[in-house]
Design a protein around this motif. Sequence first.
Motif, PDB file in Angstrom:
ATOM      1  N   LEU A 229       0.826  -1.200   0.000  1.00 22.32           N
ATOM      2  CA  LEU A 229       0.000   0.000   0.000  1.00 22.32           C
ATOM      3  C   LEU A 229       0.858   1.247   0.000  1.00 22.32           C
ATOM      4  O   LEU A 229       0.528   2.232  -0.653  1.00 22.32           O
ATOM      5  N   GLU A 230       1.985   1.200   0.703  1.00 14.95           N
ATOM      6  CA  GLU A 230       2.819   2.392   0.729  1.00 14.95           C
ATOM      7  C   GLU A 230       3.373   2.690  -0.659  1.00 14.95           C
ATOM      8  O   GLU A 230       3.410   3.838  -1.082  1.00 14.95           O
TER       9      GLU A 230
ATOM     10  N   ALA B 173       1.929   1.800  -3.336  1.00 17.09           N
ATOM     11  CA  ALA B 173       0.780   2.244  -4.125  1.00 17.09           C
ATOM     12  C   ALA B 173       0.498   3.719  -3.865  1.00 17.09           C
ATOM     13  O   ALA B 173       0.155   4.465  -4.780  1.00 17.09           O
ATOM     14  N   LEU B 174       0.684   4.146  -2.641  1.00 17.66           N
ATOM     15  CA  LEU B 174       0.456   5.558  -2.324  1.00 17.66           C
ATOM     16  C   LEU B 174       1.509   6.447  -2.965  1.00 17.66           C
ATOM     17  O   LEU B 174       1.201   7.534  -3.435  1.00 17.66           O
TER      18      LEU B 174
ATOM     19  N   HIS C  58       2.946   5.745  -5.679  1.00 23.11           N
ATOM     20  CA  HIS C  58       2.515   5.773  -7.075  1.00 23.11           C
ATOM     21  C   HIS C  58       1.403   6.797  -7.245  1.00 23.11           C
ATOM     22  O   HIS C  58       1.381   7.585  -8.178  1.00 23.11           O
ATOM     23  N   LEU C  59       0.481   6.795  -6.277  1.00 24.65           N
ATOM     24  CA  LEU C  59      -0.636   7.736  -6.320  1.00 24.65           C
ATOM     25  C   LEU C  59      -0.117   9.163  -6.301  1.00 24.65           C
ATOM     26  O   LEU C  59      -0.596  10.024  -7.047  1.00 24.65           O
ATOM     27  N   GLY C  60       0.897   9.406  -5.477  1.00 21.72           N
ATOM     28  CA  GLY C  60       1.475  10.732  -5.432  1.00 21.72           C
ATOM     29  C   GLY C  60       2.015  11.153  -6.791  1.00 21.72           C
ATOM     30  O   GLY C  60       1.765  12.262  -7.256  1.00 21.72           O
TER      31      GLY C  60
ATOM     32  N   GLU D  16      -0.760  11.896  -9.143  1.00 28.89           N
ATOM     33  CA  GLU D  16      -1.414  13.174  -8.860  1.00 28.89           C
ATOM     34  C   GLU D  16      -0.592  14.347  -9.345  1.00 28.89           C
ATOM     35  O   GLU D  16      -1.133  15.335  -9.823  1.00 28.89           O
TER      36      GLU D  16
ATOM     37  N   ARG E  65       3.277  -0.240 -13.539  1.00 29.13           N
ATOM     38  CA  ARG E  65       1.989  -0.565 -12.934  1.00 29.13           C
ATOM     39  C   ARG E  65       1.364  -1.769 -13.654  1.00 29.13           C
ATOM     40  O   ARG E  65       0.771  -2.646 -13.034  1.00 29.13           O
TER      41      ARG E  65
ATOM     42  N   LEU F 244      -5.014   4.022 -16.635  1.00 32.51           N
ATOM     43  CA  LEU F 244      -3.933   4.742 -15.953  1.00 32.51           C
ATOM     44  C   LEU F 244      -3.702   6.102 -16.591  1.00 32.51           C
ATOM     45  O   LEU F 244      -3.535   7.103 -15.902  1.00 32.51           O
TER      46      LEU F 244
ATOM     47  N   VAL G  56      -6.445   8.540 -15.602  1.00 32.27           N
ATOM     48  CA  VAL G  56      -6.270   9.114 -14.262  1.00 32.27           C
ATOM     49  C   VAL G  56      -5.167  10.165 -14.284  1.00 32.27           C
ATOM     50  O   VAL G  56      -5.281  11.222 -13.681  1.00 32.27           O
TER      51      VAL G  56
END
Lengths: 270, 346, 252
Positions: A4-5, A7-8, A10-12, A15, A78, A131, A134
């Motif tokens: 999850l970290e 993934a976060l 990656h999310l950063g 964004e 990803r 992807l 997003v």
Amino acid sequence: MAGLESALAHLGSIEALAARATPVHRLDPRAKLLTTGAFLATVVSFGPRQVIPLLPLALYPVALGALGDVPARPVLARLALASPFVLLVAIWNPLLDRAPALAIGGLVVSGGWLSFASILLRFCLTLGAALVLVAVTGFDATCAALGRLGAPRILVEQLLLLHRYLFVLVDEAARLLRAHALRAPEARRPGLRVAGSMLGQLLLRTLARAQRIHRAMLCRGFDGVLRRRGALRLRAVDLAFTGGWCAFFALARAVDLPRLLGGLALGAGR
Amino acid sequence: MHMSDAFLSPAVGGAMLAASGGVASVAARRLRRRPDEGRVALMGVLGAFVFAAQMVNFAIPGTGSSGHLAGGLLLAILLGPHAAFLTMASVLAVQAFVFADGGLLALGCNLFNMGFCACYVAYPLACRPLVGREASARRLALGAVAGSVLALQLGALGVVVETALSGASALPLRSFALLLLPVHLAIGIAEGLVTGAVVLFLRRTRPELLAGGAPAAPGRRSLRPVLVGAALAAALVGGVVSWFASARPDGLEWSLARVGAAPPAVDRLHRLLEGLQAATALLPGYAFRGDAAPAGAAPWPAPSAGTTASGIAGALLTLGLAVAVGAALRLARRADRSPRTPAGPP
Amino acid sequence: MSHHLVSAADLRFAYPDGTEALRGVSFVIHHGESVGLVGANGAGKSTLLLHLAGALLPTSGQVRVGDWPVTASTLPQIRRSLGLVFQDADDQLFMPTVGDDVAFGPLNLGLPPAEVDRCVAAALERVGAAHLRDRPSHRLSGGEKRLAAIAAVLSSSPDILVMDEPSANLDPAARRRILSLLRSFEHTKIVASHDLDLVLDVCARTIVLHEGRVAADGPSAEILADARLLEPVRLEPPLRLQACPRCGGAAR
Ligand SMILES: Nc1ncnc2c1ncn2[C@@H]1O[C@H](COP(=O)(O)OP(=O)(O)O)[C@@H](O)[C@H]1O
Ligand SMILES: [Mg+2]
């Protein structure tokens, strides 16, 4: 935890990409959402053994990503990360379906391998397009688009709050885990009982936070509706974007473009 | 487990999207009837909690492997089925839109498999009757485990059925189910145990929360139409699937049929499907078990050197073109951008 | 003048679990006053502030804000005239971007879009955070979050500003910034804090809360210098009011 970290992280990065200002970013999010929906529907509407006719559709994610300055590497990373489950399901096709379907020179390819390749290609196309979508739209605008396209209001509010507090709560969970790891260095993971009270703790904090947030909302006049500024406006360029791509998808679905192209090329070469 | 776009046919994906969307709008309407009282904030933050909870990997006793909370059932216990379903919808949507887990078209399937099964089937059938206010700890744990197992089995079955209906995998329904269901049985037991542990913890520390979450009496009455609808849908799907399954020879037989001639029943099914497909053009070409298919309908007619060569050449050309277009667009963007300073946050 | 007056009369409150957080609090705060609310952890400061904003309603006793008693039916008027900045900015910034959060109050007041935009720009300008407008809240630093939270309250132009621990968890530069911001706010302000230096700088009057009761109420300079008063309520005079341990002389 690392999952999850990362993934976060990656999310950063996604964004950060979504905060750019390219012409693609400026398109109305509804146009991008609907076009991507049409793209996905087109991709999955091909037959299970079709591989080559799918290829022209790759133009959509590639062009969108290029115009939106989306770097290829994180998208590919990803894709690789998400692929094991798809492989697990797809690998049975070549094992079970061995009838020859195609011969390339002396090499005979079975139907199973064709459908295997087809599934993998679909996977790359659909996930790649999602992807890129997003990365050129951002979560916030996607939610606004969903709301305008008729998703229930409460669901859209949910999405906004969930996204906002994702980071706060993941940080909290990470702190709990770190505290556990420091005090129980030899246990790699908490046992069931410890995990139960750890999650319970996290849940209590979450509930207390929910109450404080609700108070903060009330103090600023919240009356049950989460209001936001700014209206979306469809412009001609948005309509052209959606219309143009949908026409291309229809063409790619109706005509086997690669074969046409190949025939033309071979014909010219002769 | 997430269903992926790659396995879906548009018909199945679209139908599930419509069904889940319908349930979501019913749930939203139900919720709107009651005053807010902090529900918007609570649901939003609990959705984030589900993500955070997935970081807490715990050791499953006696196995050496680890599990984590999936959350659907816990949400239903805390929030009641309608709010829990909508919260799961937002969790899955974030997974689809932000983490690209599961895919956009598959959102409907995933919401059905992981949200509907947990909130509207497993919770009222297996969990609520056991997790009462005065339930003993053992009974409560039993309820949580029963609910989780049921939810995960139904969810896994959903994945199997949706994949089979879409026709993407050559794996027969029965074998696929045998592959997935036992794995999900283990996951379900672990999830149930940890859900039970969390509920017990909550009951010890904040008993009022469990009482407040799900108003039993009105919830039960309003749930009935939803349950009846679900049962009808399940019966319909089950009927279609069993028809499929009985018409389609499984595992061994099937590979045998490949060597020899196709059994007449299969042949008839093919004709029927091809007719259907020609009529709707939505179901993908079922030239799948292709030997019996008429040449015109098959995407790849009998292998012949000429067509194959042009196909391969075309594929290479298409790929080259796509890459070239991408590179050209990128170059154009760069040229366009260079006079200005790059925008965006540092 | 009763306008912008804030008062509490024998205010009592118990949380649902039975914790008695307020056990009879009374005071009157007049227009334009700046009041520091000090007390140890758990003294009931946050609980009291939540009552002023009507986020909690008393078990017994009464709170008045302006011309209104705080009851369920007067909450809209109360919330229009009083702005509360929460202790944890993460609780207060619940919208996706800073701009959205700052616009939240004005939108709920039903202002037209152009007016909302003007309020947002003005509030962000006021706290010096105009550049944060389009940033997502979860990517801000602690100090930036605090500024954004203050702007989110200022945008509704409250007559009374109430802040809970405005300087907690801030680095010195951010703290100084908040301090000068507080000084520049000319309406009534009520600041809960155990940063007594900040209270001394910003507030002319101090109310000391101890175990849910008012232990002292008077001019900050007197109360905060009185070590014998502060010790039993688990507080210490600000360093610059303490006698210098080296030379034995009093500061100032
Ligand atoms: N949500 C709550 N439920 C029960 N007790 C609470 C709650 N919030 C605060 N309390 C209790 O009320 C008392 C006053 O708390 P609070 O007003 O937060 O103090 P302060 O802000 O001065 O540190 C404390 O004893 C605290 O434990
Ligand atoms: Mg406090």
